[in-house]
Design a protein around this motif. Structure first.
Motif, PDB file in Angstrom:
ATOM      1  N   ASN A 161       1.847   2.654  -1.143  1.00 25.79           N
ATOM      2  CA  ASN A 161       2.256   1.540  -2.061  1.00 25.79           C
ATOM      3  C   ASN A 161       3.332   1.787  -3.420  1.00 25.79           C
ATOM      4  O   ASN A 161       2.886   3.211  -3.984  1.00 25.79           O
ATOM      5  CB  ASN A 161       1.173   1.023  -2.906  1.00 25.79           C
ATOM      6  CG  ASN A 161       1.046   0.694  -3.649  1.00 25.79           C
ATOM      7  OD1 ASN A 161       1.766  -0.106  -5.064  1.00 25.79           O
ATOM      8  ND2 ASN A 161      -0.007  -1.180  -3.660  1.00 25.79           N
ATOM      9  N   VAL A 162       4.321   0.690  -3.239  1.00 31.58           N
ATOM     10  CA  VAL A 162       5.434   0.795  -4.526  1.00 31.58           C
ATOM     11  C   VAL A 162       5.178   0.324  -5.439  1.00 31.58           C
ATOM     12  O   VAL A 162       5.723  -0.619  -4.786  1.00 31.58           O
ATOM     13  CB  VAL A 162       6.984   1.593  -3.512  1.00 31.58           C
ATOM     14  CG1 VAL A 162       7.939   1.740  -4.771  1.00 31.58           C
ATOM     15  CG2 VAL A 162       6.650   2.855  -2.100  1.00 31.58           C
ATOM     16  N   ARG A 163       5.252   0.415  -6.562  1.00 31.35           N
ATOM     17  CA  ARG A 163       5.816  -0.175  -7.192  1.00 31.35           C
ATOM     18  C   ARG A 163       6.216  -0.382  -8.827  1.00 31.35           C
ATOM     19  O   ARG A 163       6.391   1.147  -8.911  1.00 31.35           O
ATOM     20  CB  ARG A 163       3.690  -0.728  -8.397  1.00 31.35           C
ATOM     21  CG  ARG A 163       3.284   0.033  -8.377  1.00 31.35           C
ATOM     22  CD  ARG A 163       1.924  -0.302  -8.884  1.00 31.35           C
ATOM     23  NE  ARG A 163       1.195   0.390  -9.678  1.00 31.35           N
ATOM     24  CZ  ARG A 163       0.422   1.668  -8.731  1.00 31.35           C
ATOM     25  NH1 ARG A 163      -0.153   1.718  -7.687  1.00 31.35           N
ATOM     26  NH2 ARG A 163      -0.677   2.779  -9.119  1.00 31.35           N
ATOM     27  N   ASN A 164       6.808  -1.303  -9.104  1.00 37.83           N
ATOM     28  CA  ASN A 164       7.790  -0.819 -10.328  1.00 37.83           C
ATOM     29  C   ASN A 164       7.373  -2.077 -11.252  1.00 37.83           C
ATOM     30  O   ASN A 164       7.736  -3.109 -11.538  1.00 37.83           O
ATOM     31  CB  ASN A 164       9.419  -0.736  -9.341  1.00 37.83           C
ATOM     32  CG  ASN A 164      10.117  -0.550 -11.162  1.00 37.83           C
ATOM     33  OD1 ASN A 164       9.978  -0.243 -12.576  1.00 37.83           O
ATOM     34  ND2 ASN A 164      11.393  -0.839 -10.426  1.00 37.83           N
ATOM     35  N   PHE A 165       7.071  -1.485 -12.813  1.00 35.86           N
ATOM     36  CA  PHE A 165       6.908  -2.358 -13.908  1.00 35.86           C
ATOM     37  C   PHE A 165       7.283  -1.322 -14.942  1.00 35.86           C
ATOM     38  O   PHE A 165       7.590   0.159 -15.841  1.00 35.86           O
ATOM     39  CB  PHE A 165       4.886  -1.532 -13.983  1.00 35.86           C
ATOM     40  CG  PHE A 165       4.387  -3.045 -15.042  1.00 35.86           C
ATOM     41  CD1 PHE A 165       5.245  -4.001 -14.840  1.00 35.86           C
ATOM     42  CD2 PHE A 165       3.970  -1.553 -15.859  1.00 35.86           C
ATOM     43  CE1 PHE A 165       3.796  -4.487 -15.814  1.00 35.86           C
ATOM     44  CE2 PHE A 165       3.578  -2.601 -17.076  1.00 35.86           C
ATOM     45  CZ  PHE A 165       3.458  -3.611 -17.095  1.00 35.86           C
ATOM     46  N   ASN A 166       7.805  -1.848 -15.723  1.00 31.47           N
ATOM     47  CA  ASN A 166       8.674  -1.658 -16.879  1.00 31.47           C
ATOM     48  C   ASN A 166       9.573  -0.438 -16.568  1.00 31.47           C
ATOM     49  O   ASN A 166       9.646   0.639 -17.141  1.00 31.47           O
ATOM     50  CB  ASN A 166       7.204  -1.231 -18.251  1.00 31.47           C
ATOM     51  CG  ASN A 166       6.568  -2.291 -19.046  1.00 31.47           C
ATOM     52  OD1 ASN A 166       7.371  -3.579 -18.634  1.00 31.47           O
ATOM     53  ND2 ASN A 166       5.715  -1.818 -19.497  1.00 31.47           N
ATOM     54  N   LEU A 167      10.074   0.100 -15.647  1.00 28.53           N
ATOM     55  CA  LEU A 167      11.035   0.527 -15.206  1.00 28.53           C
ATOM     56  C   LEU A 167      10.313   1.970 -14.913  1.00 28.53           C
ATOM     57  O   LEU A 167      11.317   2.452 -14.665  1.00 28.53           O
ATOM     58  CB  LEU A 167      12.307   0.625 -16.684  1.00 28.53           C
ATOM     59  CG  LEU A 167      13.046  -0.633 -17.068  1.00 28.53           C
ATOM     60  CD1 LEU A 167      13.914  -0.169 -18.074  1.00 28.53           C
ATOM     61  CD2 LEU A 167      13.660  -1.484 -15.531  1.00 28.53           C
ATOM     62  N   THR A 168       9.553   1.939 -14.205  1.00 26.49           N
ATOM     63  CA  THR A 168       9.025   2.354 -14.188  1.00 26.49           C
ATOM     64  C   THR A 168       8.056   2.650 -12.958  1.00 26.49           C
ATOM     65  O   THR A 168       7.492   1.987 -12.357  1.00 26.49           O
ATOM     66  CB  THR A 168       7.602   3.219 -14.880  1.00 26.49           C
ATOM     67  OG1 THR A 168       8.100   4.050 -16.195  1.00 26.49           O
ATOM     68  CG2 THR A 168       7.111   4.579 -14.456  1.00 26.49           C
ATOM     69  N   THR A 169       8.778   3.811 -11.591  1.00 25.91           N
ATOM     70  CA  THR A 169       8.361   2.960 -10.215  1.00 25.91           C
ATOM     71  C   THR A 169       7.131   4.085 -10.002  1.00 25.91           C
ATOM     72  O   THR A 169       7.090   5.205 -10.711  1.00 25.91           O
ATOM     73  CB  THR A 169       9.531   3.253  -9.413  1.00 25.91           C
ATOM     74  OG1 THR A 169      10.702   2.452  -9.563  1.00 25.91           O
ATOM     75  CG2 THR A 169       9.071   3.558  -7.768  1.00 25.91           C
ATOM     76  N   THR A 170       6.222   3.700  -9.484  1.00 23.69           N
ATOM     77  CA  THR A 170       4.921   4.791  -9.480  1.00 23.69           C
ATOM     78  C   THR A 170       5.063   4.520  -7.742  1.00 23.69           C
ATOM     79  O   THR A 170       4.637   3.025  -7.308  1.00 23.69           O
ATOM     80  CB  THR A 170       4.060   3.795 -10.051  1.00 23.69           C
ATOM     81  OG1 THR A 170       3.723   3.846 -11.252  1.00 23.69           O
ATOM     82  CG2 THR A 170       2.394   5.166  -9.476  1.00 23.69           C
ATOM     83  N   VAL A 171       4.410   6.242  -6.690  1.00 26.28           N
ATOM     84  CA  VAL A 171       4.655   5.800  -5.666  1.00 26.28           C
ATOM     85  C   VAL A 171       2.714   6.136  -5.292  1.00 26.28           C
ATOM     86  O   VAL A 171       2.750   7.400  -6.039  1.00 26.28           O
ATOM     87  CB  VAL A 171       5.644   6.315  -4.447  1.00 26.28           C
ATOM     88  CG1 VAL A 171       5.438   6.230  -3.518  1.00 26.28           C
ATOM     89  CG2 VAL A 171       7.150   5.973  -5.045  1.00 26.28           C
ATOM     90  N   VAL A 172       2.107   5.661  -4.586  1.00 22.85           N
ATOM     91  CA  VAL A 172       1.356   5.833  -4.239  1.00 22.85           C
ATOM     92  C   VAL A 172       1.003   6.373  -3.141  1.00 22.85           C
ATOM     93  O   VAL A 172       1.530   5.436  -2.023  1.00 22.85           O
ATOM     94  CB  VAL A 172       0.076   5.091  -4.351  1.00 22.85           C
ATOM     95  CG1 VAL A 172      -1.572   5.957  -4.213  1.00 22.85           C
ATOM     96  CG2 VAL A 172       0.039   4.650  -6.079  1.00 22.85           C
TER      97      VAL A 172
END
Length: 141
Positions: free
Chosen positions: A90-101
């Motif tokens: 899962n890749v998500r981008n929120f508030n200019l932060t990309t988080t990858v699980v």
């Protein structure tokens, strides 16, 4: 003037979408590379190096002693990593932060486990912010 707006809006939206997706694909690739590096350090017995390279969020969530005890148990009971495959991501981008699980199905010398790695992107580098392991072999041995 209206014809310029008519064409400019879709082009700008497309450019934003493409650049955003590009970062997401880079995030997945960088995270997969980081998993390989973590497994290599694990196999070399460099458990503290994994924690030292992690984000402060990770360090604040788990003490050095707890981390060493957990990974020491994994090493004793399961042995070294012999292979891993992607079981989901899962890749998500929120508030200019990309988080990858990344969810990995991992094979060790003496058993198997499902590992979940959570990374935040720092430029082009994936930095560990979370780790979870579930393994019947780890519990039963």
């Amino acid at each position: 003037m209206n014809s310029i707006r008519h064409w400019a809006a879709p082009l700008i939206c497309s450019a934003v979408l493409i650049s955003g997706c590009s970062g997401m694909f880079k995030g997945k690739a960088a995270s997969e590379k980081a998993v390989g590096e973590i497994h290599q350090l694990f196999n070399e017995g460099k458990i503290t190096d994994i924690r030292m390279a992690a984000d402060s969020k990770f360090k604040n969530a788990t003490s050095e002693k707890e981390w060493s005890e957990l990974m020491g148990a994994v090493q004793r009971k399961l042995g070294k990593v012999t292979g891993t495959s992607n079981a989901g991501f899962n890749v998500r981008n929120f508030n200019l932060t990309t988080t990858v699980v990344l969810q990995q199905s991992t094979t060790f010398e003496q058993g198997t486990a499902n590992e979940t790695f959570t990374f935040e992107m720092n430029g082009d580098k994936a930095v560990l912010v979370g780790y979870n392991i579930t393994s019947k072999d780890l519990i039963m041995k």
